[in-house]
Write an enzyme that holds these catalytic residues in place. Structure first.
Site, PDB file in Angstrom:
ATOM      1  N   ARG A 151     -27.122   8.715  35.831  1.00 33.04           N
ATOM      2  CA  ARG A 151     -27.236   7.506  35.985  1.00 33.04           C
ATOM      3  C   ARG A 151     -26.368   7.178  34.875  1.00 33.04           C
ATOM      4  O   ARG A 151     -26.663   7.326  33.513  1.00 33.04           O
ATOM      5  CB  ARG A 151     -28.173   6.733  36.212  1.00 33.04           C
TER       6      ARG A 151
ATOM      7  N   CYS B 267     -32.251  -3.841  20.453  1.00 32.34           N
ATOM      8  CA  CYS B 267     -32.196  -4.281  22.287  1.00 32.34           C
ATOM      9  C   CYS B 267     -32.482  -6.643  21.832  1.00 32.34           C
ATOM     10  O   CYS B 267     -32.624  -6.285  20.352  1.00 32.34           O
ATOM     11  CB  CYS B 267     -33.642  -4.617  22.223  1.00 32.34           C
TER      12      CYS B 267
ATOM     13  N   CYS C 160     -39.248 -10.356  23.575  1.00 27.13           N
ATOM     14  CA  CYS C 160     -40.565  -9.501  23.640  1.00 27.13           C
ATOM     15  C   CYS C 160     -40.917  -9.177  21.584  1.00 27.13           C
ATOM     16  O   CYS C 160     -40.694  -9.545  20.747  1.00 27.13           O
ATOM     17  CB  CYS C 160     -39.477  -8.472  23.838  1.00 27.13           C
TER      18      CYS C 160
ATOM     19  N   CYS D 100     -38.029   7.102  36.304  1.00 30.49           N
ATOM     20  CA  CYS D 100     -37.033   7.612  35.901  1.00 30.49           C
ATOM     21  C   CYS D 100     -36.557   6.732  34.323  1.00 30.49           C
ATOM     22  O   CYS D 100     -37.625   6.146  33.869  1.00 30.49           O
ATOM     23  CB  CYS D 100     -36.193   5.839  36.651  1.00 30.49           C
TER      24      CYS D 100
ATOM     25  N   CYS E  16     -33.414  -3.161  40.836  1.00 29.16           N
ATOM     26  CA  CYS E  16     -34.315  -2.812  40.022  1.00 29.16           C
ATOM     27  C   CYS E  16     -34.563  -4.464  38.640  1.00 29.16           C
ATOM     28  O   CYS E  16     -33.848  -5.213  38.689  1.00 29.16           O
ATOM     29  CB  CYS E  16     -33.231  -2.148  38.320  1.00 29.16           C
TER      30      CYS E  16
ATOM     31  N   CYS F 120     -37.550  -2.827  19.011  1.00 31.43           N
ATOM     32  CA  CYS F 120     -36.891  -1.615  19.395  1.00 31.43           C
ATOM     33  C   CYS F 120     -35.189  -1.503  18.668  1.00 31.43           C
ATOM     34  O   CYS F 120     -34.926  -3.314  19.135  1.00 31.43           O
ATOM     35  CB  CYS F 120     -36.295  -1.295  21.141  1.00 31.43           C
TER      36      CYS F 120
ATOM     37  N   CYS G  18     -37.285  -0.785  41.927  1.00 26.24           N
ATOM     38  CA  CYS G  18     -37.368  -0.527  40.873  1.00 26.24           C
ATOM     39  C   CYS G  18     -38.032  -1.029  39.234  1.00 26.24           C
ATOM     40  O   CYS G  18     -37.471  -2.180  39.898  1.00 26.24           O
ATOM     41  CB  CYS G  18     -36.581   0.326  40.440  1.00 26.24           C
TER      42      CYS G  18
HETATM   43  N1  SAM Z   1     -39.446  -3.690  27.910  1.00 29.04           N
HETATM   44  C1  SAM Z   1     -39.101  -2.297  28.791  1.00 29.04           C
HETATM   45  C2  SAM Z   1     -39.290  -1.446  28.591  1.00 29.04           C
HETATM   46  O1  SAM Z   1     -38.681  -1.358  26.835  1.00 29.04           O
HETATM   47  O2  SAM Z   1     -39.465  -0.042  28.944  1.00 29.04           O
HETATM   48  C3  SAM Z   1     -37.628  -2.759  29.752  1.00 29.04           C
HETATM   49  C4  SAM Z   1     -36.933  -3.323  29.205  1.00 29.04           C
HETATM   50  S1  SAM Z   1     -35.990  -1.839  28.597  1.00 29.04           S
HETATM   51  C5  SAM Z   1     -34.039  -3.253  27.361  1.00 29.04           C
HETATM   52  C6  SAM Z   1     -35.169  -0.644  29.315  1.00 29.04           C
HETATM   53  C7  SAM Z   1     -34.477   0.090  28.495  1.00 29.04           C
HETATM   54  O3  SAM Z   1     -32.662  -0.199  28.029  1.00 29.04           O
HETATM   55  C8  SAM Z   1     -34.486   0.537  27.036  1.00 29.04           C
HETATM   56  O4  SAM Z   1     -35.656   1.775  27.123  1.00 29.04           O
HETATM   57  C9  SAM Z   1     -32.977   0.780  26.429  1.00 29.04           C
HETATM   58  O5  SAM Z   1     -33.147   2.586  26.896  1.00 29.04           O
HETATM   59  C10 SAM Z   1     -32.248   0.617  27.451  1.00 29.04           C
HETATM   60  N2  SAM Z   1     -31.748  -0.674  26.271  1.00 29.04           N
HETATM   61  C11 SAM Z   1     -31.951  -1.723  25.216  1.00 29.04           C
HETATM   62  N3  SAM Z   1     -30.931  -2.166  25.101  1.00 29.04           N
HETATM   63  C12 SAM Z   1     -29.715  -2.046  25.091  1.00 29.04           C
HETATM   64  C13 SAM Z   1     -28.869  -1.741  24.463  1.00 29.04           C
HETATM   65  N4  SAM Z   1     -28.634  -2.303  24.320  1.00 29.04           N
HETATM   66  N5  SAM Z   1     -28.178  -0.464  25.067  1.00 29.04           N
HETATM   67  C14 SAM Z   1     -28.650   0.354  25.569  1.00 29.04           C
HETATM   68  N6  SAM Z   1     -29.354   0.669  26.471  1.00 29.04           N
HETATM   69  C15 SAM Z   1     -30.459  -0.145  25.805  1.00 29.04           C
HETATM   70 FE1  SF4 Z   2     -39.195  -5.500  24.270  1.00 26.67          FE
HETATM   71 FE2  SF4 Z   2     -36.312  -4.536  24.687  1.00 26.67          FE
HETATM   72 FE3  SF4 Z   2     -37.864  -3.053  23.380  1.00 26.67          FE
HETATM   73 FE4  SF4 Z   2     -38.167  -3.531  26.457  1.00 26.67          FE
HETATM   74  S1  SF4 Z   2     -36.826  -2.501  24.722  1.00 26.67           S
HETATM   75  S2  SF4 Z   2     -39.689  -2.975  24.925  1.00 26.67           S
HETATM   76  S3  SF4 Z   2     -37.704  -5.811  25.951  1.00 26.67           S
HETATM   77  S4  SF4 Z   2     -37.471  -5.089  23.108  1.00 26.67           S
END
Ligand code: SAM
Ligand code: SF4
Ligand code: DTB
Length: 388
Positions: free
Chosen positions: A324, A124, A117, A252, A161, A121, A192
Site C-alpha cells: 500500500r 502521531c 491516546c 495488514c 478501515c 508514538c 479493516c
Molecule cells: N492506535 C492504533 C495503533 O497505533 O496501532 C491505530 C492507529 S495508528 C494512527 C496506525 C498507524 O498509522 C501507525 O502505526 C503508523 O504507522 C501510521 N501513522 C500514524 N501517524 C502517522 C504519520 N504522522 N505519518 C505516517 N504514518 C502515520
Molecule cells: Fe496512539 Fe497514535 Fe500510537 Fe496509535 S499511533 S497508539 S493512535 S499514539
C-alpha cells in the site's frame, strides 16, 4: 489481485542461473525484431558479453517469485543498493507474476475514535503526550460510522478501515467496534480495523464479527524503534500480529519512512516484515506526515526516490502481498506516485482524509488514475488475498 490460481512459478535452483542466462540472445541477435544492430544509430550492437547487472536483473526475477520468509539483511541491503532502474525492473517483474499491474485496490479510512491516546508514538497527532491541536473525541456511534461507509462505497472504495486512538480496546468498546464491523460487512465491503494491541480473545471476537483485516504496524526497525515509541515494545507488536494471524484475520502490517532512520533501519523494517512466518497480506508503506508538536515534526524530509526504493524492496521481498502506497500521497507528485505503482504498489487510501490529516481529493486521484490507465481493483480480486 491476487495470487493468480495455477500460476505458481517454477522452483529454480541457484544452478538454474546459468540456464536462465542462456536465454539472453547471443551477440548480433536481432532484439524483438525492432532494432537491427547497425541500422539504428542510437543503439549499440547487442552487448557482448552480457553486462553482469543486466544479467542479474534478467535472471533474478525467476527466483524472486517465491514468497520466502528466510530473507537475510544482506540480501535486502543488496536490493536497496541496486541501480534504481534495475531495482524497479525487478519489482515490476515480480508484481506482474501475481497481480494485474493496472489495478489498484482502494480503501477508505475513518477515525472512529480520535485523539487522547496514552501512547507516545513520536510521529502521531493523536498522542495525548504532544500538543498537536487534535481534539480528543469519543468513540463514534455505529450508525454514523455506517453512514460514512456507505458514502465510501458510493465513492468506489472496496474496503473500509476504522482507526481508533487506543493503546488497545477495552472489552465494552470492542462490542461497539464488532457492531461496526458487522454493519460494514453487511454493506458488501471488506472490513479493516486498527485499534492498537489485541489479546488472542479480542482478535477472535473481531474475526467472529466478520473482520477481514487488522492493521498493526511495526513502524520501523527493531533497533530504531526505541527512538520512536517508549510505551509499547516491538515484541508487544509482534504478539498482537500473532494473535491476529492465529484468529484467521488477514494481517495488514507495514511502517513509516522519513523519521530520521538510517538506510540500515529501512533494511531492518523490511527484514522484520518479510521474515514473519507468513507475510502480511497487506503492507502499508507510509511516508511520514509531519505533525507540528510531535518529536518527528522536524525530521528531514526523505528523497522521494528513496520512498520508491522502499516500495520496490517490499514488493520483491513479499511478492504476493498487497503493497500500500499509504500516508504521504498528499505531498507526493504524480510522478513519484507513478513510480511507486511501477515499483509494485497496488493499493491506496482513497478519500479526502486519512485519520487526522489530508489525503488527495477524489478528483486528483481520478485524474491520476486516468493519466496512468489504472483502474480500481474489483472486490472479487482483493478477497483472494485473504486467508480462508
Ligand atoms: N492506535 C492504533 C495503533 O497505533 O496501532 C491505530 C492507529 S495508528 C494512527 C496506525 C498507524 O498509522 C501507525 O502505526 C503508523 O504507522 C501510521 N501513522 C500514524 N501517524 C502517522 C504519520 N504522522 N505519518 C505516517 N504514518 C502515520
Ligand atoms: Fe496512539 Fe497514535 Fe500510537 Fe496509535 S499511533 S497508539 S493512535 S499514539
Ligand atoms: C497505516 O499504515 N496508515 C494509515 C492506516 N494504517 C491506519 C494511517 C495513516 C495516518 C496518517 C496520519 C493521520 O492522518 O493522522
Amino acid at each position: 489481485m491476487v495470487p493468480r490460481e495455477g500460476l505458481e512459478p517454477p522452483r529454480l535452483a541457484a544452478t538454474d542461473f546459468e540456464s536462465a542466462a542462456s536465454t539472453i540472445p547471443p551477440p548480433g541477435h536481432i532484439s524483438a525484431g525492432r532494432f537491427v544492430s547497425g541500422l539504428d544509430p542510437f543503439r549499440p550492437p547487442f552487448c557482448e558479453p552480457p553486462n553482469p547487472l543486466r544479467l542479474a536483473a534478467m535472471t533474478a526475477p525467476a527466483r524472486d517469485l517465491h514468497a520466502r520468509s528466510d530473507w537475510t539483511r544482506e540480501e535486502i541491503a543488496a536490493l536497496f543498493a541496486l541501480p534504481f532502474p534495475e531495482l524497479v525492473f525487478r519489482a515490476a517483474t515480480v508484481h506482474r507474476a501475481y497481480f494485474d499491474p493496472a489495478q489498484v485496490q482502494t480503501s477508505t479510512l475513518l477515525s472512529i475514535k480520535t485523539g487522547g491516546c496514552p501512547e507516545d508514538c513520536g510521529y502521531c497527532s493523536q498522542s495525548a503526550k504532544y500538543e498537536t491541536g487534535v481534539k480528543a473525541s469519543k468513540l463514534m456511534a455505529v450508525e454514523s460510522v455506517l453512514a460514512e461507509a456507505r458514502a465510501a462505497k458510493q465513492a468506489g472504495a472496496t474496503r473500509f478501515c476504522m482507526g481508533a486512538a487506543w493503546r488497545g480496546p477495552k472489552d465494552k468498546d470492542l462490542d461497539q467496534v464488532c457492531a461496526m464491523v458487522e454493519g460494514v460487512k453487511a454493506l458488501g465491503m471488506e472490513t479493516c480495523v486498527t485499534a492498537g494491541m489485541l489479546t488472542a480473545e479480542q482478535a477472535a471476537r473481531l474475526k467472529q464479527a466478520g473482520l477481514d483485516y487488522y492493521n498493526h504496524n511495526l513502524d520501523t526497525s527493531p533497533e530504531y524503534y526505541r527512538h520512536i515509541v517508549s510505551t509499547r515494545t516491538y515484541q508487544d507488536r509482534l504478539d498482537t500480529l500473532e494473535h491476529v494471524r492465529n484468529a484467521g484475520v488477514a494481517v495488514c502490517c507495514g511502517g513509516i519512512v522519513g523519521m530520521g532512520e538510517s538506510a540500515e533501519d529501512r533494511v531492518g523494517l523490511i527484514h522484520a516484515l518479510a521474515t514473519l512466518p507468513v507475510h502480511p497480506e497487506s503492507v502499508p508503506i507510509n511516508a511520514l506526515v509531519q505533525i507540528e508538536g510531535t518529536p518527528q515534526a522536524l525530521a528531514t524530509p526523505m528523497d522521494p526516490l528513496d520512498f520508491v526504493r522502499m516500495i520496490a524492496v517490499a514488493r520483491i521481498t513479499m511478492p504476493k502481498s498487497m503493497v500500500r502506497l499509504s500516508a504521504g500521497r498528499e505531498e507526493m507528485s504524480d510522478e513519484t506516485q507513478a513510480l511507486c505503482f511501477l515499483a509494485g504498489a497496488n493499493s491506496i487510501f482513497h478519500g479526502p482524509k486519512l485519520l487526522t490529516t489530508p489525503n488527495p481529493l477524489a478528483d486528483r486521484d481520478r485524474q491520476l488514475f486516468a493519466k496512468l490507465g489504472l483502474t480500481s481493483m474489483p472486490l472479487a480480486d482483493t478477497s483472494l488475498a485473504r486467508p480462508a
